[in-house]
Scaffold this motif. Structure first.
Motif, PDB file in Angstrom:
ATOM      1  N   VAL A   1       8.451  23.643 -37.805  1.00 14.81           N
ATOM      2  CA  VAL A   1       7.308  23.186 -38.604  1.00 14.81           C
ATOM      3  C   VAL A   1       6.012  23.595 -37.926  1.00 14.81           C
ATOM      4  CG1 VAL A   1       6.127  21.180 -39.534  1.00 14.81           C
ATOM      5  CG2 VAL A   1       8.597  21.273 -39.572  1.00 14.81           C
TER       6      VAL A   1
ATOM      7  N   GLN B   1      14.727  11.652 -27.693  1.00 12.74           N
ATOM      8  CA  GLN B   1      16.154  11.412 -27.921  1.00 12.74           C
ATOM      9  C   GLN B   1      16.996  12.095 -26.855  1.00 12.74           C
ATOM     10  OE1 GLN B   1      16.548  12.772 -31.886  1.00 12.74           O
ATOM     11  NE2 GLN B   1      15.534  10.984 -32.748  1.00 12.74           N
TER      12      GLN B   1
ATOM     13  N   LEU C   1      19.186  12.202 -39.131  1.00 17.34           N
ATOM     14  CA  LEU C   1      17.953  12.728 -38.543  1.00 17.34           C
ATOM     15  C   LEU C   1      17.761  14.188 -38.928  1.00 17.34           C
ATOM     16  CD1 LEU C   1      18.176  11.212 -34.964  1.00 17.34           C
ATOM     17  CD2 LEU C   1      16.340  10.829 -36.569  1.00 17.34           C
ATOM     18  N   LEU C   2      18.869  14.939 -38.866  1.00 23.21           N
ATOM     19  CA  LEU C   2      18.780  16.362 -39.185  1.00 23.21           C
ATOM     20  C   LEU C   2      18.363  16.563 -40.634  1.00 23.21           C
ATOM     21  CD1 LEU C   2      19.307  18.943 -37.634  1.00 23.21           C
ATOM     22  CD2 LEU C   2      21.538  19.051 -38.723  1.00 23.21           C
TER      23      LEU C   2
ATOM     24  N   GLY D   1      14.740  15.816 -41.019  1.00 24.49           N
ATOM     25  CA  GLY D   1      13.937  16.879 -40.431  1.00 24.49           C
ATOM     26  C   GLY D   1      13.856  18.092 -41.329  1.00 24.49           C
ATOM     27  N   ILE D   2      15.006  18.487 -41.891  1.00 27.32           N
ATOM     28  CA  ILE D   2      15.001  19.679 -42.738  1.00 27.32           C
ATOM     29  C   ILE D   2      14.222  19.424 -44.019  1.00 27.32           C
ATOM     30  CG2 ILE D   2      16.503  21.175 -44.093  1.00 27.32           C
ATOM     31  CD1 ILE D   2      18.530  20.928 -41.808  1.00 27.32           C
TER      32      ILE D   2
ATOM     33  N   ILE E   1      11.610  17.575 -44.244  1.00 23.76           N
ATOM     34  CA  ILE E   1      10.192  17.690 -43.903  1.00 23.76           C
ATOM     35  C   ILE E   1       9.778  19.159 -43.889  1.00 23.76           C
ATOM     36  CG2 ILE E   1       8.539  17.354 -42.032  1.00 23.76           C
ATOM     37  CD1 ILE E   1       9.901  14.767 -41.377  1.00 23.76           C
ATOM     38  N   VAL E   2      10.663  20.025 -43.365  1.00 21.22           N
ATOM     39  CA  VAL E   2      10.331  21.449 -43.323  1.00 21.22           C
ATOM     40  C   VAL E   2      10.125  21.978 -44.735  1.00 21.22           C
ATOM     41  CG1 VAL E   2      11.206  23.711 -42.744  1.00 21.22           C
ATOM     42  CG2 VAL E   2      11.550  21.825 -41.174  1.00 21.22           C
ATOM     43  N   ARG E   3      10.979  21.563 -45.662  1.00 24.36           N
ATOM     44  CA  ARG E   3      10.992  22.203 -46.974  1.00 24.36           C
ATOM     45  C   ARG E   3       9.932  21.666 -47.918  1.00 24.36           C
ATOM     46  NH1 ARG E   3      14.926  25.516 -48.102  1.00 24.36           N
ATOM     47  NH2 ARG E   3      14.583  25.184 -50.310  1.00 24.36           N
TER      48      ARG E   3
ATOM     49  N   TYR F   1       8.362  11.194 -42.104  1.00 23.37           N
ATOM     50  CA  TYR F   1       8.194  11.104 -40.658  1.00 23.37           C
ATOM     51  C   TYR F   1       8.429   9.668 -40.185  1.00 23.37           C
ATOM     52  CZ  TYR F   1       6.071  11.116 -36.083  1.00 23.37           C
ATOM     53  OH  TYR F   1       5.848  10.946 -34.753  1.00 23.37           O
TER      54      TYR F   1
ATOM     55  N   TYR G   1      12.053   9.168 -40.151  1.00 24.70           N
ATOM     56  CA  TYR G   1      12.631   9.833 -38.972  1.00 24.70           C
ATOM     57  C   TYR G   1      12.475   8.940 -37.749  1.00 24.70           C
ATOM     58  CZ  TYR G   1      13.673  13.666 -35.769  1.00 24.70           C
ATOM     59  OH  TYR G   1      14.228  14.452 -34.806  1.00 24.70           O
ATOM     60  N   SER G   2      11.288   8.362 -37.577  1.00 29.16           N
ATOM     61  CA  SER G   2      11.055   7.497 -36.426  1.00 29.16           C
ATOM     62  C   SER G   2      11.973   6.282 -36.453  1.00 29.16           C
ATOM     63  CB  SER G   2       9.609   7.020 -36.416  1.00 29.16           C
ATOM     64  OG  SER G   2       8.780   8.036 -36.007  1.00 29.16           O
TER      65      SER G   2
ATOM     66  N   ALA H   1      15.362   7.283 -35.525  1.00 26.30           N
ATOM     67  CA  ALA H   1      15.421   7.516 -34.082  1.00 26.30           C
ATOM     68  C   ALA H   1      15.498   6.182 -33.348  1.00 26.30           C
ATOM     69  CB  ALA H   1      14.189   8.302 -33.640  1.00 26.30           C
TER      70      ALA H   1
END
Lengths: 148, 361
Positions: free
Chosen positions: A7, A30, B21-22, B25-26, B28-30, B41, B44-45, B48
């Motif tokens: 990103v 993590q 999580l993965l 994350g992906i 968010i990228v897209r 986000y 995600y937190s 986590a």
């Protein structure tokens, strides 16, 4: 971790970039925390053992002597006997608390730096009217051309 | 606590959390909608934080949930409102180029993991020396159950002092960049409506309009619920603070929770009322006061004949009691600084909303 890095590199939008940095950062946390995990262990909050109460009581009633005595009783800390590494306390294993401390403070510092970054982005928006990198570059270029 | 399951159930939980999580994350990228990105986000937190609980790091999980999912999301939403709501899609060249770089880095990292100790290995170098020493010494030296607090506040008091100063510096940076009380800031380009000249005693008409912009004051239910919740949140923050010796918690988490209570107040009742209840001057003062308490504790120990932050000097006849006192004092410093800095950052962002005009977005 890699998604965060992706990103950061790929997007031109500054707010999205900061989200990417946040992702990256959380992923590094993590990694650290996963290193500190001990299989089958407990969180590093010591269950109130008899020793704990004794230490408080004796130290409170008598003097510092007792504490030194207790200190003398602790086995050599650097001894790396696999069987006894996490045992000599009270027969319970605890996860390693040190990375937790490092990451705990890092999280708070992380949000503080994130706030500085966002503040800068807000000011960039006020100065240039955009938060896309290429648009900012264009504006800079035009300003330079006009000035010269 | 020996595991009796044939397949470790925690491994399954870990795997599920990592894959979630993965996925987040992906996504968010897209995505390009900044609002969705910021909310993801937060997700995600939170994921986590859940994983940190599973990894026995309860203190870290607490902090991550309060800071990462709470304050960060609020700040990012604030910045997003002040900037734009959509990100431009990336160009294909840039997308594939960065994918290449990231792929190479990722392969290098995966190669590096072969050298790492096995997950959960009690004898790995990271788990053997210093951390183990702290675990053992805490019982006799400080005698509080939460080893994380003991290391944070006593053994590594220097580090934590540095962190608190960093937090203060970041707060100062935001104050300098955005201005804590932007009604009085001198960046005239944005606020040329004459509002900048007015002080606290502005005419009621102006106050009425700004109130309607930044307050949800027509929601009776929200107001009543908030009034009931805010004292409980503050009480909880104090509990987290003073119980930090015994359970997960401490000054950092308590400060963030405290600040979030005030932020809730300002969301419901508006910035003007919040400024009256907690003036920006007080927040500025508090940021420095916390560091002063922390550093002052260190100086006191020097004056009593010890080293900087050597708590044993506070009560030489009973060092355990002295350690408890020292930890409590510096945690108060941490609480005050973190809460004040978080609030000043929030004030900095929230003070800008009144300068927004409709055509800006």
């Amino acid at each position: 971790m890699m998604t965060g890095l992706y990103v950061v590199i790929s997007t031109g939008n500054l707010v999205k970039k900061l989200v990417g940095i946040g992702l990256f950062q959380t992923s590094v946390f993590q990694l650290y925390i996963s290193l500190s995990k001990v299989r089958g262990a407990q969180p590093p909050i010591i269950e109130k053992p008899a020793k704990y109460g004794d230490a408080v009581k004796s130290a409170g009633e008598k003097s510092a002597e007792t504490v030194t005595d207790l200190l003398a009783k602790i086995p050599e800390v650097t001894a790396l006997d696999p069987a006894s590494v996490y045992d000599p306390l009270m027969g319970v294993a605890y996860s390693n608390p040190l990375p937790h401390v490092l990451i705990l403070t890092a999280i708070v510092v992380g949000v503080a730096t994130l706030a500085v970054g966002l503040a800068l982005v807000v000011r960039i928006r006020e100065a240039y009217g955009t938060i896309e990198e290429d648009a900012i570059d264009d504006a800079e270029y035009k300003a330079e051309v006009n000035a010269s | 606590m020996e595991m009796s399951f044939p397949i470790d159930i925690f491994v399954i939980i870990d795997l599920i959390l990592i894959s979630m999580l993965l996925v987040v994350g992906i996504s968010i990228v897209r995505l390009n909608n900044l609002f969705v990105i910021v909310m993801l986000y937060g997700v995600y937190s939170l994921l986590a934080a859940t994983w940190f609980v599973s990894l026995d790091a309860v203190d870290v999980a607490f902090t991550e949930a309060a800071v990462g999912a709470g304050i960060s999301t609020v700040l990012m939403l604030g910045a997003m409102l002040l900037t734009s709501r959509e990100a431009k899609p990336t160009t294909p060249i840039r997308r594939w180029g960065s994918l290449l770089i990231v792929g190479v880095t990722g392969i290098a990292l995966i190669y590096a993991t072969f050298d790492m100790p096995a997950f959960g290995d009690p004898n790995s170098p990271a788990n053997s020396y210093v951390g183990l020493m702290y675990l053992k010494a805490t019982i006799t030296d400080i005698s509080i159950p939460n080893v994380v607090t003991a290391i944070l506040a006593s053994y590594r008091g220097f580090d934590t002092f540095g962190e608190v100063v960093v937090v203060l510096t970041a707060g100062l940076g935001v104050m300098l960049i955005l201005g804590i009380d932007s009604r009085r800031s001198r960046s005239g380009e944005v606020e040329d409506t004459g509002e900048s000249a007015e002080d606290a005693n502005e005419p009621p008409a102006v106050k009425e309009t700004t109130k309607q912009i930044d307050a949800l004051n027509h929601h009776i239910v929200l107001q009543v619920v908030a009034k009931m919740l805010i004292p409980i949140i503050i009480l909880y923050a104090l509990y987290v603070h003073f119980h930090g010796d015994y359970g997960p918690g401490g000054g950092f988490q308590a400060g963030v929770i405290f600040a979030s209570a005030i932020i809730l107040y300002s969301l419901i009742f508006g910035m003007d009322q919040t400024r009256r209840a907690i003036p920006p001057k007080l927040v500025q003062f508090g940021s420095a006061l916390g560091v002063l308490i922390y550093g002052g504790t260190g100086v006191i120990t020097i004056l009593m004949g010890g080293k900087f932050l050597d708590y044993n000097m506070l009560d030489q006849s009973d060092t355990i009691h002295a350690q408890h006192m020292g930890i409590l004092m510096i945690e108060v410093g941490v609480l005050v600084t973190v809460a004040s800095v978080m609030l000043s950052i929030y004030y900095g962002f929230a003070g800008r909303y009144r300068q927004l005009k409709d055509q800006n977005w």
